[in-house]
Write a protein that holds these residues in place. Structure first.
Motif, mmCIF file in Angstrom:
data_model
loop_
_atom_site.group_PDB
_atom_site.id
_atom_site.type_symbol
_atom_site.label_atom_id
_atom_site.label_comp_id
_atom_site.label_asym_id
_atom_site.label_seq_id
_atom_site.Cartn_x
_atom_site.Cartn_y
_atom_site.Cartn_z
ATOM 1 N N LEU A 84 36.565 -21.170 58.889
ATOM 2 C CA LEU A 84 37.105 -19.760 58.323
ATOM 3 C C LEU A 84 37.236 -20.396 56.780
ATOM 4 O O LEU A 84 37.616 -19.357 56.148
ATOM 5 N N TYR A 85 37.439 -21.653 56.777
ATOM 6 C CA TYR A 85 38.197 -22.105 55.037
ATOM 7 C C TYR A 85 39.568 -21.904 55.190
ATOM 8 O O TYR A 85 40.219 -23.002 54.366
ATOM 9 N N ASN A 86 40.042 -20.812 55.683
ATOM 10 C CA ASN A 86 41.405 -20.179 54.687
ATOM 11 C C ASN A 86 42.708 -20.083 56.269
ATOM 12 O O ASN A 86 43.647 -19.058 56.107
ATOM 13 N N ARG A 87 42.005 -20.837 57.080
ATOM 14 C CA ARG A 87 43.527 -21.193 58.316
ATOM 15 C C ARG A 87 43.501 -22.174 58.693
ATOM 16 O O ARG A 87 42.459 -23.029 58.578
ATOM 17 N N ASN A 88 44.419 -22.648 59.788
ATOM 18 C CA ASN A 88 44.800 -23.877 60.055
ATOM 19 C C ASN A 88 44.538 -24.815 59.196
ATOM 20 O O ASN A 88 44.041 -25.758 59.266
ATOM 21 N N TYR A 89 46.142 -24.885 58.616
ATOM 22 C CA TYR A 89 45.922 -25.877 57.320
ATOM 23 C C TYR A 89 46.963 -26.660 57.574
ATOM 24 O O TYR A 89 46.410 -28.049 57.031
ATOM 25 N N ALA A 90 47.735 -27.208 58.475
ATOM 26 C CA ALA A 90 48.527 -28.514 58.854
ATOM 27 C C ALA A 90 47.162 -28.859 59.834
ATOM 28 O O ALA A 90 46.108 -28.770 60.480
ATOM 29 N N PRO A 91 47.141 -30.846 60.113
ATOM 30 C CA PRO A 91 46.650 -31.267 60.337
ATOM 31 C C PRO A 91 46.633 -31.710 62.266
ATOM 32 O O PRO A 91 46.158 -31.867 63.150
ATOM 33 N N TYR A 92 47.785 -31.094 62.120
ATOM 34 C CA TYR A 92 48.175 -31.491 63.950
ATOM 35 C C TYR A 92 49.066 -30.225 64.451
ATOM 36 O O TYR A 92 48.308 -30.397 65.198
ATOM 37 N N PHE A 93 50.339 -30.007 63.838
ATOM 38 C CA PHE A 93 51.779 -29.068 64.711
ATOM 39 C C PHE A 93 50.848 -27.528 63.888
ATOM 40 O O PHE A 93 49.810 -28.116 63.156
ATOM 41 N N THR A 94 51.284 -27.082 64.803
ATOM 42 C CA THR A 94 51.100 -25.557 64.668
ATOM 43 C C THR A 94 52.498 -24.337 63.947
ATOM 44 O O THR A 94 52.164 -23.506 63.298
ATOM 45 N N HIS A 95 53.649 -24.957 63.609
ATOM 46 C CA HIS A 95 54.619 -24.502 62.916
ATOM 47 C C HIS A 95 54.576 -24.169 61.319
ATOM 48 O O HIS A 95 54.917 -22.854 61.414
ATOM 49 N N TRP A 96 53.182 -24.595 61.135
ATOM 50 C CA TRP A 96 53.942 -23.917 59.533
ATOM 51 C C TRP A 96 52.592 -22.942 59.801
ATOM 52 O O TRP A 96 53.063 -21.895 58.471
ATOM 53 N N ASP A 97 51.799 -23.285 60.373
ATOM 54 C CA ASP A 97 50.495 -22.090 59.706
ATOM 55 C C ASP A 97 51.027 -20.931 60.443
ATOM 56 O O ASP A 97 50.821 -19.957 59.946
ATOM 57 N N HIS A 98 52.058 -20.887 61.682
ATOM 58 C CA HIS A 98 52.682 -19.613 62.294
ATOM 59 C C HIS A 98 53.346 -19.299 61.142
ATOM 60 O O HIS A 98 53.982 -17.964 61.118
ATOM 61 N N LEU A 99 54.668 -19.835 60.579
ATOM 62 C CA LEU A 99 54.949 -19.557 59.554
ATOM 63 C C LEU A 99 54.171 -18.928 58.320
ATOM 64 O O LEU A 99 55.213 -17.937 57.340
ATOM 65 N N PHE A 100 53.774 -19.619 57.857
ATOM 66 C CA PHE A 100 53.115 -19.036 56.539
ATOM 67 C C PHE A 100 51.852 -17.475 56.910
ATOM 68 O O PHE A 100 50.816 -18.012 56.003
ATOM 69 N N GLY A 101 51.948 -17.473 57.900
ATOM 70 C CA GLY A 101 50.873 -16.649 58.724
ATOM 71 C C GLY A 101 49.337 -16.739 58.418
ATOM 72 O O GLY A 101 48.112 -16.122 58.173
ATOM 73 N N THR A 102 48.785 -17.936 58.233
ATOM 74 C CA THR A 102 47.850 -18.824 57.970
ATOM 75 C C THR A 102 46.854 -19.265 59.650
ATOM 76 O O THR A 102 46.113 -20.124 59.315
ATOM 77 N N TYR A 103 47.424 -18.736 60.524
ATOM 78 C CA TYR A 103 47.697 -19.562 61.854
ATOM 79 C C TYR A 103 46.366 -18.574 62.841
ATOM 80 O O TYR A 103 46.181 -17.180 62.640
ATOM 81 N N TYR A 104 45.440 -19.571 62.885
ATOM 82 C CA TYR A 104 44.124 -18.846 63.355
ATOM 83 C C TYR A 104 44.059 -19.498 64.922
ATOM 84 O O TYR A 104 43.661 -20.881 65.354
ATOM 85 N N GLY A 105 44.432 -18.828 66.550
ATOM 86 C CA GLY A 105 44.267 -18.919 67.500
ATOM 87 C C GLY A 105 42.886 -19.642 68.079
ATOM 88 O O GLY A 105 41.839 -18.463 67.411
#
Length: 264
Positions: A243-264
């Motif tokens: 997707l290129y524009n989702r899930n930027y963090a390497p390991y944990f998911t909290h930063w992507d949740h906080l910035f709205g870039t999380y894709y489950g």
């Protein structure tokens, strides 16, 4: 008088660690303090941790059970042995020409030392966790920036995204600038936390394994993200490569949740 209890406490809390540390230190100071050690260990551990996934990819062409572990969404067949071979030589060349001399210079400027005492078990745990949290934050910021700034993406990060479906060795198949930046982020995280050398070694080993596992292309039953739900794991990171524009963090998911870039 005030120093003695703390020293005794350090030894008493982790006698196994103290014995291990003394065994490692004895006669090995020159090797342990070598400015070339971080880059050499980073490359060798990366290749070693990739070996089990190389076997899985080789078995995948003949074993249905192995293929069933591959992440869905068009992951296709496992990468060929030839693809592994070319990837290996690309990574090795970049380490020898850029990463090794640059990190050697950094280590010379850092002037690391070897303390007499090993860390306590609690100190080891806290320092490694702190390193991972700091590295995860720094990586998220840098990764997010490389995707949002066109010049950074074209000149530094785009090469890594040639692998829309990544495999284990591809975790370090990137531009020389990106490889160097990620190793510097890891070294800087340990330096900022003020890690004991044993804590730093454990952090780098786990960091290398988790990077390989993130790119392996398999959703294995025993993968770390199945044991620790706050980790994204290989499915999380493969979604980023798709997707290129989702899930930027390497390991944990909290930063992507906080910035709205999380894709489950």
């Amino acid at each position: 008088m005030m120093d003695t209890p703390s020293m005794d406490h350090g030894v008493a809390c982790a006698p196994v660690l103290q014995g291990l540390w003394e065994h490692v230190r004895n006669g090995q100071e020159e090797i342990l303090l070598s400015p070339y050690l971080p880059a050499l260990c980073a490359f060798l551990t990366h290749v070693l941790f990739c070996a089990p996934f190389f076997v899985l990819d080789a078995l995948g062409s003949v074993c249905q059970q192995v293929r069933s572990w591959r992440i869905a969404a068009g992951s296709g067949s496992p990468p060929s042995i030839l693809r592994w071979f070319y990837c290996f030589w690309r990574v090795l060349f970049k380490y020898l020409t850029i990463v090794l001399p640059a990190t050697a210079l950094l280590q010379t400027l850092r002037s690391p030392s070897l303390p007499a005492l090993a860390p306590s078990c609690w100190q080891l745990f806290v320092e490694v966790c702190a390193c991972f949290l700091l590295f995860d934050m720094l990586f998220f910021i840098w990764h997010f920036s490389m995707h949002r700034v066109p010049w950074l993406y074209r000149n530094i990060h785009q090469l890594h995204h040639q692998h829309q479906t990544p495999f284990a060795l591809a975790s370090q198949d990137a531009s020389s600038a990106e490889l160097l930046s990620l190793l510097l982020l890891a070294l800087s995280s340990a330096w900022v936390v003020g890690c004991h050398p044993l804590s730093e070694v454990l952090f780098h080993l786990l960091n290398s394994w988790m990077a390989v596992e993130d790119h392996c292309g398999y959703n294995l039953p025993w993968a770390l993200h199945r044991l620790l739900p706050f980790l994204g794991g290989a499915p999380f990171h493969q979604a980023h490569h798709s997707l290129y524009n989702r899930n930027y963090a390497p390991y944990f998911t909290h930063w992507d949740h906080l910035f709205g870039t999380y894709y489950g």
